[in-house]
Design a protein around this motif. Sequence first.
Motif, PDB file in Angstrom:
ATOM      1  N   CYS A 100      14.802  62.791 -87.191  1.00 53.94           N
ATOM      2  CA  CYS A 100      14.546  61.457 -87.752  1.00 53.94           C
ATOM      3  C   CYS A 100      13.050  61.166 -87.811  1.00 53.94           C
ATOM      4  N   ASP A 101      12.276  61.790 -86.915  1.00 55.02           N
ATOM      5  CA  ASP A 101      10.829  61.545 -86.926  1.00 55.02           C
ATOM      6  C   ASP A 101      10.186  62.062 -88.207  1.00 55.02           C
ATOM      7  N   TYR A 102      10.854  62.937 -88.914  1.00 55.95           N
ATOM      8  CA  TYR A 102      10.311  63.481 -90.171  1.00 55.95           C
ATOM      9  C   TYR A 102      11.128  63.016 -91.383  1.00 55.95           C
ATOM     10  N   ALA A 103      11.858  61.934 -91.249  1.00 51.82           N
ATOM     11  CA  ALA A 103      12.751  61.462 -92.315  1.00 51.82           C
ATOM     12  C   ALA A 103      11.984  61.151 -93.604  1.00 51.82           C
ATOM     13  N   PRO A 104      12.638  61.378 -94.751  1.00 51.10           N
ATOM     14  CA  PRO A 104      13.929  62.032 -94.953  1.00 51.10           C
ATOM     15  C   PRO A 104      13.786  63.558 -94.884  1.00 51.10           C
ATOM     16  N   VAL A 105      14.839  64.200 -94.408  1.00 54.36           N
ATOM     17  CA  VAL A 105      14.750  65.617 -94.086  1.00 54.36           C
ATOM     18  C   VAL A 105      15.706  66.445 -94.953  1.00 54.36           C
ATOM     19  N   VAL A 106      15.216  67.612 -95.369  1.00 56.79           N
ATOM     20  CA  VAL A 106      16.065  68.574 -96.082  1.00 56.79           C
ATOM     21  C   VAL A 106      16.018  69.890 -95.301  1.00 56.79           C
ATOM     22  N   THR A 107      17.174  70.448 -95.029  1.00 55.06           N
ATOM     23  CA  THR A 107      17.211  71.764 -94.382  1.00 55.06           C
ATOM     24  C   THR A 107      17.788  72.801 -95.344  1.00 55.06           C
ATOM     25  N   VAL A 108      17.403  74.054 -95.112  1.00 56.54           N
ATOM     26  CA  VAL A 108      17.995  75.169 -95.858  1.00 56.54           C
ATOM     27  C   VAL A 108      18.586  76.123 -94.832  1.00 56.54           C
ATOM     28  N   ASN A 109      19.862  76.338 -94.916  1.00 57.63           N
ATOM     29  CA  ASN A 109      20.573  77.193 -93.949  1.00 57.63           C
ATOM     30  C   ASN A 109      20.245  76.765 -92.513  1.00 57.63           C
ATOM     31  N   TYR A 110      20.230  75.463 -92.314  1.00 60.99           N
ATOM     32  CA  TYR A 110      20.042  74.815 -91.000  1.00 60.99           C
ATOM     33  C   TYR A 110      18.620  74.912 -90.460  1.00 60.99           C
ATOM     34  N   ASP A 111      17.689  75.474 -91.209  1.00 59.35           N
ATOM     35  CA  ASP A 111      16.275  75.445 -90.807  1.00 59.35           C
ATOM     36  C   ASP A 111      15.590  74.290 -91.534  1.00 59.35           C
ATOM     37  N   PHE A 112      14.671  73.620 -90.841  1.00 59.12           N
ATOM     38  CA  PHE A 112      13.943  72.536 -91.494  1.00 59.12           C
ATOM     39  C   PHE A 112      13.101  73.111 -92.619  1.00 59.12           C
ATOM     40  N   ALA A 113      13.291  72.604 -93.817  1.00 54.51           N
ATOM     41  CA  ALA A 113      12.592  73.174 -94.966  1.00 54.51           C
ATOM     42  C   ALA A 113      11.613  72.180 -95.582  1.00 54.51           C
ATOM     43  N   VAL A 114      12.056  70.928 -95.772  1.00 56.54           N
ATOM     44  CA  VAL A 114      11.169  69.914 -96.339  1.00 56.54           C
ATOM     45  C   VAL A 114      11.223  68.671 -95.450  1.00 56.54           C
ATOM     46  N   ASP A 115      10.102  68.351 -94.846  1.00 54.74           N
ATOM     47  CA  ASP A 115      10.007  67.116 -94.062  1.00 54.74           C
ATOM     48  C   ASP A 115       9.493  66.001 -94.959  1.00 54.74           C
ATOM     49  N   GLN A 116       9.826  64.777 -94.622  1.00 51.56           N
ATOM     50  CA  GLN A 116       9.385  63.601 -95.383  1.00 51.56           C
ATOM     51  C   GLN A 116       9.529  63.888 -96.878  1.00 51.56           C
ATOM     52  N   ALA A 117      10.747  64.293 -97.204  1.00 48.82           N
ATOM     53  CA  ALA A 117      11.016  64.789 -98.553  1.00 48.82           C
ATOM     54  C   ALA A 117      10.956  63.686 -99.594  1.00 48.82           C
ATOM     55  N   THR A 118      10.628  64.099-100.808  1.00 49.69           N
ATOM     56  CA  THR A 118      10.742  63.235-101.985  1.00 49.69           C
ATOM     57  C   THR A 118      11.620  64.004-102.969  1.00 49.69           C
ATOM     58  N   PRO A 119      12.133  63.342-103.998  1.00 52.01           N
ATOM     59  CA  PRO A 119      12.915  64.085-104.983  1.00 52.01           C
ATOM     60  C   PRO A 119      12.115  65.253-105.549  1.00 52.01           C
ATOM     61  N   GLU A 120      10.817  65.062-105.753  1.00 56.32           N
ATOM     62  CA  GLU A 120       9.992  66.119-106.364  1.00 56.32           C
ATOM     63  C   GLU A 120       9.871  67.331-105.430  1.00 56.32           C
ATOM     64  N   THR A 121       9.578  67.092-104.154  1.00 58.79           N
ATOM     65  CA  THR A 121       9.415  68.238-103.246  1.00 58.79           C
ATOM     66  C   THR A 121      10.739  68.974-103.049  1.00 58.79           C
ATOM     67  N   ALA A 122      11.836  68.214-103.018  1.00 51.56           N
ATOM     68  CA  ALA A 122      13.143  68.863-102.825  1.00 51.56           C
ATOM     69  C   ALA A 122      13.510  69.690-104.059  1.00 51.56           C
ATOM     70  N   ILE A 123      13.253  69.147-105.245  1.00 49.30           N
ATOM     71  CA  ILE A 123      13.563  69.893-106.479  1.00 49.30           C
ATOM     72  C   ILE A 123      12.667  71.134-106.567  1.00 49.30           C
ATOM     73  N   GLY A 124      11.413  70.988-106.187  1.00 51.51           N
ATOM     74  CA  GLY A 124      10.504  72.143-106.179  1.00 51.51           C
ATOM     75  C   GLY A 124      11.035  73.252-105.279  1.00 51.51           C
ATOM     76  N   LEU A 125      11.570  72.869-104.151  1.00 46.15           N
ATOM     77  CA  LEU A 125      12.115  73.858-103.212  1.00 46.15           C
ATOM     78  C   LEU A 125      13.292  74.614-103.826  1.00 46.15           C
ATOM     79  N   VAL A 126      14.259  73.896-104.373  1.00 42.39           N
ATOM     80  CA  VAL A 126      15.447  74.604-104.884  1.00 42.39           C
ATOM     81  C   VAL A 126      15.093  75.446-106.105  1.00 42.39           C
ATOM     82  N   ASP A 127      14.114  75.006-106.885  1.00 44.60           N
ATOM     83  CA  ASP A 127      13.716  75.823-108.046  1.00 44.60           C
ATOM     84  C   ASP A 127      13.134  77.153-107.583  1.00 44.60           C
ATOM     85  N   GLN A 128      12.332  77.108-106.532  1.00 48.72           N
ATOM     86  CA  GLN A 128      11.772  78.360-105.993  1.00 48.72           C
ATOM     87  C   GLN A 128      12.892  79.265-105.470  1.00 48.72           C
ATOM     88  N   LEU A 129      13.842  78.685-104.765  1.00 48.61           N
ATOM     89  CA  LEU A 129      14.947  79.477-104.223  1.00 48.61           C
ATOM     90  C   LEU A 129      15.761  80.107-105.349  1.00 48.61           C
TER      91      LEU A 129
END
Length: 341
Positions: free
Chosen positions: A140-169
């Motif tokens: 919660c200290d890094y909210a909102p949080v996105v994990t990938v396979n249960y590892d912290f992947a994007v802290d203090q996420a925004t729609p842009e950073t989360a979309i950037g992550l999945v596009d790379q994957l």
Amino acid sequence: MSDTTVEFSPAAAALAEELLPAALEIIARYPEGRSRSALLPLLHLVQTEEGHVSPNGVAFCAEVLGINKAQVGAVATFYTMYKRRPTGEYLVSVCTNTLCNVLGGQEVYDELSEHLGVGHDETTADGRITLEHAECLAACDYAPVVTVNYDFAVDQATPETAIGLVDQLRNGERPAPTRGARLCSLKDMQLQLAGFADIRDGAVADGPAGAPTLRGVTLAQEHGVAVADFNPDTPITKTKPSPREENRGRVATVVDKVKGAVSSVTPGHAGKTTRAGDVKDPQTRTAEQRNPDASTPDKTGTADEKKPVPSNPAEAAGTASNQPAGDGKPAGDTARTEEAK
Ligand code: FES
């Protein structure tokens, strides 16, 4: 531990061929008679092969543990980390729980869902990404949080950073997470969850706590709030420390006061105290209170109860040597009940 010479049914045979040595290693971690406790890591082990727990995976776990498929299914369908249908290479979880939600977690999830064209627990057509919204991911200290396979992947996420992550994957890249261990596939992660070390470089996160985690401490320091004798570098103890010498008398006094309060105040229990040395199993004690002279036979766990019907000889052999105890639980608990008598 179950009989290692068990002949597996056709449903379980293929998984047994791949997973039996690792399964036996997991089961050997548990005391004799407690092997069914190995079910949780075994289900993760099954997911290293299948990416989810299929009916064949359920059959394998049941047969290697000598329990029935209904018992395996009850566990496999209870926990969200056991997937019931094929899952993508990367499980992307977006926390939409309270704190993440007020800081934009739902927007992150909604835009990611639209971008990927999949909803909760659905997988993209290329098999790369399964999306899910998750309850609190313990960051919660890094909210909102996105994990990938249960590892912290994007802290203090925004729609842009989360979309950037999945596009790379989806492009076959392994982006560096904001913090924590480097990303691996979901099947690799299942091996760790089954209790086997991942020996790759950077597979395990390390390092000091980040600024958001330490924010409370920093604020306290800024405002001159301090706890006497508190040393932030004190290592975390693994065993319960004994009371400090100067507190021994105080602890005893508090315990006496609590005992007195319980015996004099609890309705219906005035004057009654818990007997020292009463080591009975709580279930045994409850049964005695319900039926003090044992005049009415307890039908729990008797032949009157319907039992699931084994579907193959291996499962039948397992359940035959794993009779229900008086409390309706399989044999692993019998010794505990007997000891408590
Ligand atoms: S509420 Fe999202 S990590 Fe806790």
